[in-house]
Design a protein around this motif. Structure first.
Motif, PDB file in Angstrom:
ATOM      1  N   HIS A   1      12.063  21.999  -8.164  1.00 34.73           N
ATOM      2  CA  HIS A   1      12.052  21.341  -9.462  1.00 34.73           C
ATOM      3  C   HIS A   1      10.603  21.850 -10.170  1.00 34.73           C
ATOM      4  N   PRO A   2      10.411  22.636 -11.295  1.00 39.68           N
ATOM      5  CA  PRO A   2       9.112  22.854 -11.977  1.00 39.68           C
ATOM      6  C   PRO A   2       8.490  21.407 -12.393  1.00 39.68           C
ATOM      7  N   GLU A   3       7.006  21.490 -12.274  1.00 37.18           N
ATOM      8  CA  GLU A   3       6.297  20.444 -12.786  1.00 37.18           C
ATOM      9  C   GLU A   3       6.747  18.798 -12.260  1.00 37.18           C
ATOM     10  N   ALA A   4       7.008  18.852 -10.904  1.00 38.47           N
ATOM     11  CA  ALA A   4       7.533  17.732 -10.106  1.00 38.47           C
ATOM     12  C   ALA A   4       5.848  17.064  -9.812  1.00 38.47           C
ATOM     13  N   VAL A   5       6.035  15.769  -9.818  1.00 41.78           N
ATOM     14  CA  VAL A   5       4.808  15.101  -9.586  1.00 41.78           C
ATOM     15  C   VAL A   5       5.010  14.394  -8.102  1.00 41.78           C
ATOM     16  N   ALA A   6       3.959  14.309  -7.116  1.00 37.52           N
ATOM     17  CA  ALA A   6       4.258  13.957  -5.770  1.00 37.52           C
ATOM     18  C   ALA A   6       3.966  12.316  -6.067  1.00 37.52           C
ATOM     19  N   HIS A   7       4.858  11.462  -5.277  1.00 38.06           N
ATOM     20  CA  HIS A   7       4.729  10.043  -5.479  1.00 38.06           C
ATOM     21  C   HIS A   7       4.766   9.714  -3.848  1.00 38.06           C
ATOM     22  N   TRP A   8       3.756   8.831  -3.436  1.00 36.65           N
ATOM     23  CA  TRP A   8       3.594   8.466  -1.895  1.00 36.65           C
ATOM     24  C   TRP A   8       4.483   7.156  -1.892  1.00 36.65           C
ATOM     25  N   PRO A   9       5.324   7.046  -0.676  1.00 33.65           N
ATOM     26  CA  PRO A   9       6.068   5.734  -0.677  1.00 33.65           C
ATOM     27  C   PRO A   9       5.331   4.569  -0.484  1.00 33.65           C
ATOM     28  N   LEU A  10       5.708   3.647  -1.225  1.00 33.59           N
ATOM     29  CA  LEU A  10       5.210   2.068  -1.013  1.00 33.59           C
ATOM     30  C   LEU A  10       5.471   1.295   0.116  1.00 33.59           C
ATOM     31  N   THR A  11       4.682   0.906   0.970  1.00 32.27           N
ATOM     32  CA  THR A  11       5.060   0.166   2.313  1.00 32.27           C
ATOM     33  C   THR A  11       4.420  -1.305   1.906  1.00 32.27           C
ATOM     34  N   HIS A  12       5.168  -2.088   2.800  1.00 29.43           N
ATOM     35  CA  HIS A  12       4.531  -3.439   2.914  1.00 29.43           C
ATOM     36  C   HIS A  12       3.318  -3.449   4.138  1.00 29.43           C
ATOM     37  N   ARG A  13       2.391  -4.070   4.136  1.00 24.81           N
ATOM     38  CA  ARG A  13       1.565  -4.303   4.984  1.00 24.81           C
ATOM     39  C   ARG A  13       1.923  -4.422   6.574  1.00 24.81           C
ATOM     40  N   GLY A  14       3.021  -5.154   6.749  1.00 19.54           N
ATOM     41  CA  GLY A  14       3.749  -5.485   7.978  1.00 19.54           C
ATOM     42  C   GLY A  14       4.733  -4.355   8.378  1.00 19.54           C
ATOM     43  N   ASP A  15       5.154  -3.549   7.582  1.00 18.63           N
ATOM     44  CA  ASP A  15       6.037  -2.278   8.013  1.00 18.63           C
ATOM     45  C   ASP A  15       5.289  -1.541   9.072  1.00 18.63           C
ATOM     46  N   GLY A  16       6.028  -0.624   9.595  1.00 16.01           N
ATOM     47  CA  GLY A  16       5.333   0.349  10.511  1.00 16.01           C
ATOM     48  C   GLY A  16       6.617   1.546  10.807  1.00 16.01           C
ATOM     49  N   CYS A  17       5.926   2.698  11.739  1.00 20.11           N
ATOM     50  CA  CYS A  17       6.664   3.376  11.952  1.00 20.11           C
ATOM     51  C   CYS A  17       6.039   4.353  13.295  1.00 20.11           C
TER      52      CYS A  17
ATOM     53  N   GLY B   1       0.941  -1.391   0.116  1.00 18.33           N
ATOM     54  CA  GLY B   1      -0.030  -0.132  -0.005  1.00 18.33           C
ATOM     55  C   GLY B   1       0.709   1.257  -0.092  1.00 18.33           C
ATOM     56  N   LEU B   2       0.319   2.484   0.166  1.00 21.00           N
ATOM     57  CA  LEU B   2       0.855   3.890   0.111  1.00 21.00           C
ATOM     58  C   LEU B   2       0.587   4.378   1.342  1.00 21.00           C
ATOM     59  N   CYS B   3       1.933   4.837   1.874  1.00 22.21           N
ATOM     60  CA  CYS B   3       1.790   5.659   3.043  1.00 22.21           C
ATOM     61  C   CYS B   3       1.495   7.032   2.777  1.00 22.21           C
ATOM     62  N   ARG B   4       0.306   7.634   3.182  1.00 18.49           N
ATOM     63  CA  ARG B   4      -0.197   8.891   3.153  1.00 18.49           C
ATOM     64  C   ARG B   4       0.026   9.722   4.120  1.00 18.49           C
ATOM     65  N   ARG B   5       0.985   9.670   4.904  1.00 24.06           N
ATOM     66  CA  ARG B   5       0.813  10.303   6.378  1.00 24.06           C
ATOM     67  C   ARG B   5       1.166  11.716   6.205  1.00 24.06           C
ATOM     68  N   TRP B   6       2.214  12.068   5.233  1.00 29.54           N
ATOM     69  CA  TRP B   6       2.595  13.342   5.042  1.00 29.54           C
ATOM     70  C   TRP B   6       2.231  13.999   3.724  1.00 29.54           C
ATOM     71  N   ALA B   7       1.995  15.489   3.513  1.00 32.78           N
ATOM     72  CA  ALA B   7       1.536  16.086   2.405  1.00 32.78           C
ATOM     73  C   ALA B   7       3.074  16.282   1.494  1.00 32.78           C
ATOM     74  N   PRO B   8       3.066  16.267   0.225  1.00 31.46           N
ATOM     75  CA  PRO B   8       4.382  16.411  -0.445  1.00 31.46           C
ATOM     76  C   PRO B   8       4.957  17.640   0.012  1.00 31.46           C
ATOM     77  N   GLN B   9       6.234  17.802  -0.130  1.00 30.63           N
ATOM     78  CA  GLN B   9       7.076  19.144   0.051  1.00 30.63           C
ATOM     79  C   GLN B   9       7.133  19.784  -1.193  1.00 30.63           C
ATOM     80  N   ALA B  10       7.148  21.238  -0.793  1.00 30.07           N
ATOM     81  CA  ALA B  10       7.483  21.944  -2.072  1.00 30.07           C
ATOM     82  C   ALA B  10       9.082  21.893  -2.613  1.00 30.07           C
ATOM     83  N   THR B  11       9.206  22.138  -3.757  1.00 27.07           N
ATOM     84  CA  THR B  11      10.504  21.574  -4.297  1.00 27.07           C
ATOM     85  C   THR B  11      11.209  22.888  -5.340  1.00 27.07           C
TER      86      THR B  11
END
Length: 137
Positions: free
Chosen positions: A37-53, A25-35
Motif C-alpha cells: 500500500h502506498p503512503e502507509a504510516v507505521a503505527h506501533w501497538p499500544l500495550t498496557h504496562r502490565g502486559d508482556g511477551c 505505552g507503545l511496543c517498539r520492539r519491531w521495525a515496520p514491515q514493507a507493504t
C-alpha cells in the motif's frame, strides 16, 4: 545468565517500551514491515504496562530503541514526504516524515506487486534499528 532472568516481568519493565501515560505505552520492539500500500504510516501497538511477551528484554538504565532519525534504514527527503493521499496524518506530520527501509518487501502470490516502505517520524524508533556509524562513536 539464563533466558528467564533476561526477560522483563511486563511491558513497563521492557527496554523496547515507550511510556505514554502511567499505564499505557507503545511496543517498539519491531521495525515496520514493507507493504503493498502506498503512503502507509507505521503505527506501533499500544500495550498496557502490565502486559508482556517473549520478545522483550529487561530495561536497564537505557532504552534499546534506536530513533529513526539516527538509523541507517531511515530515508527522508530534504523537504519530507509529499503524499497524494495523506492517510490519517496531517501535512505537517508528513513534512517531518521519512520511510523505514529496515525490511525488504515479502514475496506475494500475485505477479507484479510494488513494494512500499511505511512512513515514520524522526522521533519514532524501534529495537531493530542500527545507528549511523557516527552515532555509535
Amino acid at each position: 545468565m539464563s533466558d528467564a532472568t533476561e526477560r522483563p516481568g511486563n511491558c513497563g519493565a521492557c527496554a523496547f517500551w515507550r511510556k505514554l501515560r502511567e499505564s499505557d505505552g507503545l511496543c517498539r520492539r519491531w521495525a515496520p514491515q514493507a507493504t503493498s500500500h502506498p503512503e502507509a504510516v507505521a503505527h506501533w501497538p499500544l500495550t498496557h504496562r502490565g502486559d508482556g511477551c517473549g520478545d522483550g528484554i529487561a530495561a536497564a538504565e537505557f532504552s534499546l530503541v534506536v530513533d529513526c532519525a539516527t538509523c541507517v534504514s531511515w530515508r527522508r527527503p530534504s523537504l519530507g514526504l509529499h503524499p497524494v493521499n495523506r492517510g490519517d496524518m496531517p501535512m505537517t506530520w508528513w513534512a517531518h516524515a521519512g520511510t523505514c527501509t529496515r525490511h525488504a518487501p515479502h514475496p506475494v502470490r500475485e505477479p507484479g506487486p510494488r513494494g512500499f516502505w511505511p512512513a515514520t517520524l524522526d522521533v519514532d524508533g524501534c529495537g531493530e534499528g542500527s545507528p549511523h556509524r557516527r552515532d555509535r562513536e
